[in-house]
Design a protein around this motif. Structure first.
Motif, PDB file in Angstrom:
ATOM      1  N   TYR A 279     -46.622  -3.715  -9.411  1.00 12.75           N
ATOM      2  CA  TYR A 279     -47.009  -4.896  -9.000  1.00 12.75           C
ATOM      3  C   TYR A 279     -47.616  -5.587 -10.252  1.00 12.75           C
ATOM      4  O   TYR A 279     -47.198  -6.777 -10.488  1.00 12.75           O
ATOM      5  CB  TYR A 279     -48.205  -4.543  -8.111  1.00 12.75           C
ATOM      6  N   ASP A 280     -48.223  -4.970 -11.389  1.00 15.29           N
ATOM      7  CA  ASP A 280     -48.767  -5.600 -12.479  1.00 15.29           C
ATOM      8  C   ASP A 280     -47.540  -6.170 -13.387  1.00 15.29           C
ATOM      9  O   ASP A 280     -47.473  -7.254 -13.972  1.00 15.29           O
ATOM     10  CB  ASP A 280     -49.587  -4.874 -13.349  1.00 15.29           C
ATOM     11  N   PHE A 281     -46.682  -5.452 -13.297  1.00 12.50           N
ATOM     12  CA  PHE A 281     -45.344  -5.866 -14.115  1.00 12.50           C
ATOM     13  C   PHE A 281     -44.721  -7.203 -13.702  1.00 12.50           C
ATOM     14  O   PHE A 281     -44.400  -7.960 -14.461  1.00 12.50           O
ATOM     15  CB  PHE A 281     -44.257  -4.730 -14.065  1.00 12.50           C
ATOM     16  N   VAL A 282     -44.775  -6.917 -12.490  1.00 10.47           N
ATOM     17  CA  VAL A 282     -44.123  -8.667 -11.555  1.00 10.47           C
ATOM     18  C   VAL A 282     -44.772  -9.615 -11.820  1.00 10.47           C
ATOM     19  O   VAL A 282     -44.527 -10.777 -12.116  1.00 10.47           O
ATOM     20  CB  VAL A 282     -43.580  -8.109 -10.326  1.00 10.47           C
ATOM     21  N   MET A 283     -46.185  -9.383 -11.500  1.00 11.65           N
ATOM     22  CA  MET A 283     -47.282 -10.684 -11.208  1.00 11.65           C
ATOM     23  C   MET A 283     -47.882 -10.695 -12.563  1.00 11.65           C
ATOM     24  O   MET A 283     -48.316 -12.038 -13.019  1.00 11.65           O
ATOM     25  CB  MET A 283     -48.250  -9.821 -10.355  1.00 11.65           C
ATOM     26  N   ASP A 284     -47.812 -10.257 -13.701  1.00 18.56           N
ATOM     27  CA  ASP A 284     -48.363 -10.480 -15.013  1.00 18.56           C
ATOM     28  C   ASP A 284     -47.384 -11.348 -15.917  1.00 18.56           C
ATOM     29  O   ASP A 284     -46.638 -10.619 -16.323  1.00 18.56           O
ATOM     30  CB  ASP A 284     -49.177  -9.280 -15.780  1.00 18.56           C
ATOM     31  N   ASP A 285     -47.944 -12.461 -16.275  1.00 20.07           N
ATOM     32  CA  ASP A 285     -47.210 -13.288 -17.009  1.00 20.07           C
ATOM     33  C   ASP A 285     -47.118 -12.992 -18.373  1.00 20.07           C
ATOM     34  O   ASP A 285     -46.062 -13.458 -19.174  1.00 20.07           O
ATOM     35  CB  ASP A 285     -47.486 -14.939 -17.193  1.00 20.07           C
ATOM     36  N   THR A 286     -47.980 -12.142 -18.896  1.00 16.61           N
ATOM     37  CA  THR A 286     -47.648 -11.553 -20.391  1.00 16.61           C
ATOM     38  C   THR A 286     -46.702 -10.092 -20.447  1.00 16.61           C
ATOM     39  O   THR A 286     -46.648  -9.872 -21.428  1.00 16.61           O
ATOM     40  CB  THR A 286     -49.432 -10.924 -20.640  1.00 16.61           C
ATOM     41  N   ILE A 287     -46.433  -9.749 -19.388  1.00  8.46           N
ATOM     42  CA  ILE A 287     -45.534  -8.549 -19.585  1.00  8.46           C
ATOM     43  C   ILE A 287     -44.137  -8.927 -18.764  1.00  8.46           C
ATOM     44  O   ILE A 287     -44.123  -9.503 -17.890  1.00  8.46           O
ATOM     45  CB  ILE A 287     -46.200  -7.460 -18.566  1.00  8.46           C
ATOM     46  N   SER A 288     -43.295  -8.758 -19.707  1.00  7.95           N
ATOM     47  CA  SER A 288     -41.764  -8.638 -19.333  1.00  7.95           C
ATOM     48  C   SER A 288     -40.812  -7.490 -19.868  1.00  7.95           C
ATOM     49  O   SER A 288     -41.458  -6.589 -20.487  1.00  7.95           O
ATOM     50  CB  SER A 288     -41.311 -10.094 -19.989  1.00  7.95           C
ATOM     51  N   PRO A 289     -39.482  -7.689 -19.703  1.00  5.76           N
ATOM     52  CA  PRO A 289     -38.565  -6.672 -20.264  1.00  5.76           C
ATOM     53  C   PRO A 289     -38.868  -6.660 -21.721  1.00  5.76           C
ATOM     54  O   PRO A 289     -38.408  -5.578 -22.771  1.00  5.76           O
ATOM     55  CB  PRO A 289     -37.254  -6.873 -19.889  1.00  5.76           C
ATOM     56  N   TYR A 290     -39.332  -7.689 -22.232  1.00  3.41           N
ATOM     57  CA  TYR A 290     -39.561  -7.881 -23.804  1.00  3.41           C
ATOM     58  C   TYR A 290     -40.834  -6.908 -24.414  1.00  3.41           C
ATOM     59  O   TYR A 290     -41.003  -6.711 -25.262  1.00  3.41           O
ATOM     60  CB  TYR A 290     -39.783  -9.233 -24.031  1.00  3.41           C
ATOM     61  N   SER A 291     -41.548  -6.388 -23.233  1.00  4.87           N
ATOM     62  CA  SER A 291     -42.873  -5.780 -23.668  1.00  4.87           C
ATOM     63  C   SER A 291     -42.676  -4.353 -24.024  1.00  4.87           C
ATOM     64  O   SER A 291     -43.111  -3.464 -23.552  1.00  4.87           O
ATOM     65  CB  SER A 291     -43.702  -5.971 -22.481  1.00  4.87           C
ATOM     66  N   ARG A 292     -41.564  -4.140 -24.997  1.00  3.61           N
ATOM     67  CA  ARG A 292     -41.365  -2.930 -25.635  1.00  3.61           C
ATOM     68  C   ARG A 292     -41.393  -2.864 -27.133  1.00  3.61           C
ATOM     69  O   ARG A 292     -41.213  -3.866 -27.719  1.00  3.61           O
ATOM     70  CB  ARG A 292     -39.900  -2.320 -25.275  1.00  3.61           C
ATOM     71  N   MET A 293     -41.952  -1.797 -27.621  1.00  4.11           N
ATOM     72  CA  MET A 293     -41.853  -1.500 -29.044  1.00  4.11           C
ATOM     73  C   MET A 293     -40.363  -1.443 -29.444  1.00  4.11           C
ATOM     74  O   MET A 293     -39.772  -0.245 -28.956  1.00  4.11           O
ATOM     75  CB  MET A 293     -42.607  -0.383 -29.705  1.00  4.11           C
ATOM     76  N   LYS A 294     -39.672  -2.355 -30.513  1.00  5.70           N
ATOM     77  CA  LYS A 294     -38.297  -1.958 -30.810  1.00  5.70           C
ATOM     78  C   LYS A 294     -38.431  -1.892 -32.376  1.00  5.70           C
ATOM     79  O   LYS A 294     -39.274  -2.301 -33.297  1.00  5.70           O
ATOM     80  CB  LYS A 294     -37.584  -3.263 -30.405  1.00  5.70           C
TER      81      LYS A 294
END
Length: 304
Positions: A279-294
């Protein structure tokens, strides 16, 4: 490695937990048998009930089976001295999933442990396209639904490997099994099997672990554990900090690692609900598939 050395020096009893779990063999065989029975029970149902039971029941078994294959990939069934036994048994565990998976998962998952977050190596990292396109609430919702497809095809774009003989055998065994299911039980059993995998790895409570494990909800923390009840269905994959710190400890013993080194693990941020993570992943605008350490392959860390 530094943390491994530190914790095993401070808590040498952890080393006694680094051993195979032969009970996995019987648990996995029981799960395969349960799905075979389910294939038989759904063969004459109306389509709406085939899909219903695929999501409500089959999805849980098939997602759990992928995590059984995760245990097998770490050689926790027969031990490191019988690696081929583990690979063959992985193909048996693969049968109810419907698509060849076990051997390829082993090859890529070891990269995930050795090169966590390494750009172009760790195929657990979403592609640039995924991060760019699936950036709104609705698109992230679609991305969650389609997760099994991205996990299946992402390696072909990020880090393609030559096909091995075992992968060919895995594919042939799986296709043969699927054909037998179709000819003996019919199309509904086959669709139940495939739908259970697609639905179970997509928008499903257990699928929260895909996001919970390494998406940075808190800056500075790359890996998170989950200590909720769904660990009972997932071979304790929720104990993910513990798993990455001690990849030679089977899931059964990971709660003991946490208990032994409580002063370390209890102070780390963790989750108690995979549903809330989704739920938080979908609804939180600050989280996306980019939110990973690369990490570039040579080492410097960057957050996308």
């Amino acid at each position: 490695m530094i943390l491994f050395v530190f914790l095993t020096a401070k808590y040498p009893e952890i080393k006694s937990l680094m051993k195979p779990d032969p009970n996995l063999i019987w648990i996995i065989l029981m799960m395969v048998f349960i799905q075979l029975v389910a294939f038989y029970l759904v063969k004459d149902l109306d389509w709406k009930w085939v899909v219903f039971w695929a999501y409500v029941f089959g999805s849980c078994i098939n997602h759990s089976m992928t995590l059984a294959i995760h245990e097998i990939a770490h050689n926790f069934t027969f031990g490191h001295h019988k690696t081929l036994w583990n690979r063959w048994f992985g193909m048996v565990a693969n049968l109810p999933i419907g698509v060849p998976y076990s051997i390829s998962f082993k090859r890529y998952h070891m990269d995930h442990h050795r090169y966590l977050g390494a750009d172009g190596i760790d195929v657990d990292i979403p592609t640039d396209f995924e991060g760019w396109f699936f950036c709104t609430t609705f698109r992230k919702f679609v991305w969650v639904i389609l997760q099994p497809l991205f996990y299946a095809f992402r390696p072909l774009f990020i880090n393609p490997k030559p096909i091995s003989n075992l992968e060919i055998i895995n594919t042939m065994v799986q296709i043969t099994f699927d054909i037998l299911v179709y000819y003996i039980l019919g199309i509904k059993s086959l669709i139940y099997m495939l739908a259970a995998t697609l639905l179970g790895l997509g928008l499903h409570p257990i699928s929260g672990h895909f996001i919970a494990e390494h998406y940075m909800f808190l800056k500075g923390y790359e890996t998170y554990s989950y200590y909720g009840p769904l660990n009972l269905l997932t071979f304790n994959v929720g104990y993910h900090n513990e798993h990455h710190d001690f990849p030679n400890v089977p899931g059964k013993n990971l709660p003991l690692v946490r208990k032994i080194a409580a002063e370390y693990y209890d102070n780390l941020p963790h989750y108690n609900s995979w549903v809330k993570v989704l739920y938080d992943f979908v609804m939180d605008d600050t989280i996306s598939p980019y939110s990973r350490m690369k990490r570039p392959p040579k080492g410097q860390e960057v957050l996308e």
